[in-house]
Motif scaffolding. Structure first.
Motif, PDB file in Angstrom:
ATOM      1  N   PHE A  15      -5.325   1.316   6.573  1.00  0.00           N
ATOM      2  CA  PHE A  15      -5.543   2.675   7.026  1.00  0.00           C
ATOM      3  C   PHE A  15      -5.747   2.659   8.531  1.00  0.00           C
ATOM      4  O   PHE A  15      -6.509   1.858   9.058  1.00  0.00           O
ATOM      5  CB  PHE A  15      -6.778   3.267   6.344  1.00  0.00           C
ATOM      6  CG  PHE A  15      -6.636   3.409   4.850  1.00  0.00           C
ATOM      7  CD1 PHE A  15      -7.033   2.389   4.001  1.00  0.00           C
ATOM      8  CD2 PHE A  15      -6.088   4.551   4.289  1.00  0.00           C
ATOM      9  CE1 PHE A  15      -6.895   2.507   2.625  1.00  0.00           C
ATOM     10  CE2 PHE A  15      -5.951   4.677   2.917  1.00  0.00           C
ATOM     11  CZ  PHE A  15      -6.352   3.653   2.081  1.00  0.00           C
ATOM     12  N   LEU A  46      -5.975  10.862   4.866  1.00  0.00           N
ATOM     13  CA  LEU A  46      -7.311  11.057   4.314  1.00  0.00           C
ATOM     14  C   LEU A  46      -8.243  11.579   5.406  1.00  0.00           C
ATOM     15  O   LEU A  46      -8.032  11.337   6.595  1.00  0.00           O
ATOM     16  CB  LEU A  46      -7.883   9.731   3.807  1.00  0.00           C
ATOM     17  CG  LEU A  46      -7.048   8.853   2.899  1.00  0.00           C
ATOM     18  CD1 LEU A  46      -6.227   7.862   3.697  1.00  0.00           C
ATOM     19  CD2 LEU A  46      -7.938   8.096   1.921  1.00  0.00           C
ATOM     20  N   ASP A  99       2.553   8.015   4.836  1.00  0.00           N
ATOM     21  CA  ASP A  99       2.814   8.854   3.675  1.00  0.00           C
ATOM     22  C   ASP A  99       1.550   9.259   2.925  1.00  0.00           C
ATOM     23  O   ASP A  99       1.616   9.875   1.863  1.00  0.00           O
ATOM     24  CB  ASP A  99       3.800   8.168   2.722  1.00  0.00           C
ATOM     25  CG  ASP A  99       3.289   6.819   2.227  1.00  0.00           C
ATOM     26  OD1 ASP A  99       4.066   6.120   1.546  1.00  0.00           O
ATOM     27  OD2 ASP A  99       2.136   6.465   2.518  1.00  0.00           O
ATOM     28  N   TYR A 100       0.417   8.907   3.471  1.00  0.00           N
ATOM     29  CA  TYR A 100      -0.835   9.245   2.808  1.00  0.00           C
ATOM     30  C   TYR A 100      -1.880   9.441   3.887  1.00  0.00           C
ATOM     31  O   TYR A 100      -2.000   8.615   4.803  1.00  0.00           O
ATOM     32  CB  TYR A 100      -1.222   8.110   1.871  1.00  0.00           C
ATOM     33  CG  TYR A 100      -2.406   8.379   0.977  1.00  0.00           C
ATOM     34  CD1 TYR A 100      -3.488   7.502   0.957  1.00  0.00           C
ATOM     35  CD2 TYR A 100      -2.438   9.472   0.123  1.00  0.00           C
ATOM     36  CE1 TYR A 100      -4.569   7.718   0.132  1.00  0.00           C
ATOM     37  CE2 TYR A 100      -3.520   9.702  -0.708  1.00  0.00           C
ATOM     38  CZ  TYR A 100      -4.587   8.824  -0.701  1.00  0.00           C
ATOM     39  OH  TYR A 100      -5.653   9.048  -1.527  1.00  0.00           O
ATOM     40  N   SER A 118       2.606   3.093   2.359  1.00  0.00           N
ATOM     41  CA  SER A 118       2.759   2.145   1.258  1.00  0.00           C
ATOM     42  C   SER A 118       1.449   1.520   0.847  1.00  0.00           C
ATOM     43  O   SER A 118       1.432   0.379   0.380  1.00  0.00           O
ATOM     44  CB  SER A 118       3.776   1.054   1.618  1.00  0.00           C
ATOM     45  OG  SER A 118       5.020   1.621   1.919  1.00  0.00           O
ATOM     46  N   GLY A 119       0.357   2.228   1.022  1.00  0.00           N
ATOM     47  CA  GLY A 119      -0.924   1.758   0.528  1.00  0.00           C
ATOM     48  C   GLY A 119      -1.503   0.577   1.254  1.00  0.00           C
ATOM     49  O   GLY A 119      -2.391  -0.093   0.742  1.00  0.00           O
ATOM     50  N   ASN A 120      -1.035   0.292   2.430  1.00  0.00           N
ATOM     51  CA  ASN A 120      -1.589  -0.821   3.188  1.00  0.00           C
ATOM     52  C   ASN A 120      -2.749  -0.359   4.056  1.00  0.00           C
ATOM     53  O   ASN A 120      -3.487   0.520   3.681  1.00  0.00           O
ATOM     54  CB  ASN A 120      -0.481  -1.484   4.005  1.00  0.00           C
ATOM     55  CG  ASN A 120       0.499  -2.197   3.099  1.00  0.00           C
ATOM     56  OD1 ASN A 120       0.099  -2.859   2.155  1.00  0.00           O
ATOM     57  ND2 ASN A 120       1.776  -2.036   3.368  1.00  0.00           N
ATOM     58  N   SER A 147      -1.024  13.596   0.057  1.00  0.00           N
ATOM     59  CA  SER A 147       0.189  12.811   0.086  1.00  0.00           C
ATOM     60  C   SER A 147       1.239  13.541   0.913  1.00  0.00           C
ATOM     61  O   SER A 147       1.210  14.766   1.022  1.00  0.00           O
ATOM     62  CB  SER A 147       0.692  12.623  -1.343  1.00  0.00           C
ATOM     63  OG  SER A 147       2.035  12.187  -1.350  1.00  0.00           O
TER      64      SER A 147
END
Lengths: 111, 114
Positions: free
Chosen positions: A99, A34, A31-32, A95-97, A51
């Motif tokens: 990369f 970069l 979901d993210y 969920s920000g875990n 996002s």
């Protein structure tokens, strides 16, 4: 199993033209996303992110496009400059875990 | 300093020796990541800390690898009985800790096991 793939190991572009770097992913939970830029002997430098609720994010000469249905994102650099020559990595997380990174695309901008 | 600092920048060690790699994250960043990058590859995840605890250590290749972050700031990656296959650039990154924020990387430690 490579969840983030950059299928073009290298790309050469004339100065002033557009550079398009591509990235594909397999995990629909991401979901993210970069993009990082890396010069030799340095750590990756954050460039731009997006996002999953968006399909486009723009920052100056850099624009990232996200196509969720195709599980594909791309980085556009316009106009390309010789200082943009570097290795570009795309990365994804959920969920920000952790990369997950692709293998990188080496961009050469020819003056 | 303003960025992520890693020491040493280069480390050469003999096979079988123990090494410690240090990471000083950006002040105030609660999330800290260790990655390993081999030639021609992208960074490979090793471990992720949120504060003092390891939130995800699924990337550690085996029990020779261990990392700590006792006070929620500086972290040390420890490798026991080093093998030639451990040779790589070890990257540390930190992030503010909120979900979906970018991680900022240090310059890496190049480990060479001879």
């Amino acid at each position: 199993d490579q969840q983030v793939k950059q299928n073009s190991p290298s790309l050469s572009v004339q100065e002033g033209r557009i550079s398009i770097l591509n990235c594909d992913y397999t995990n629909s939970m991401f979901d993210y996303f970069l993009w990082y830029k890396k010069y030799p002997a340095e750590g990756p430098t954050f460039l731009i992110s997006i996002s999953s609720i968006k399909d486009k994010n723009e920052d100056g000469r850099f624009t990232v496009f996200l196509n969720k249905s195709a599980k594909h994102l791309s980085l556009h650099i316009v106009p390309s400059q010789p200082g943009d020559s570097a290795v570009y990595f795309c990365a994804a997380s959920f969920s920000g875990n952790q990369f997950y990174f692709g293998t990188g695309t080496s961009l050469t901008v020819i003056p | 300093g303003a960025g992520v600092s890693q020491t040493p920048s280069n480390k050469v060690t003999e096979k079988g020796k123990y090494v410690e790699l240090r990471c000083d994250p950006i002040s105030g960043h609660t999330a800290l990541y260790w990655y390993r990058q081999s030639l021609g590859q992208g960074p490979e995840f090793l471990i992720y800390f949120q504060g003092t605890g390891a939130a995800d250590d699924s990337g550690l290749p085996n029990d020779r690898f261990f990392a700590v972050r006792p006070e929620g700031s500086v972290s040390t990656l420890k490798i026991q009985r080093t093998e030639r296959g451990d040779s790589a650039v070890y990257l540390c990154a930190s992030a503010e800790g909120a979900i979906n924020t970018e991680a900022f990387f240090g310059q890496g430690t190049r480990l060479t096991v001879v």
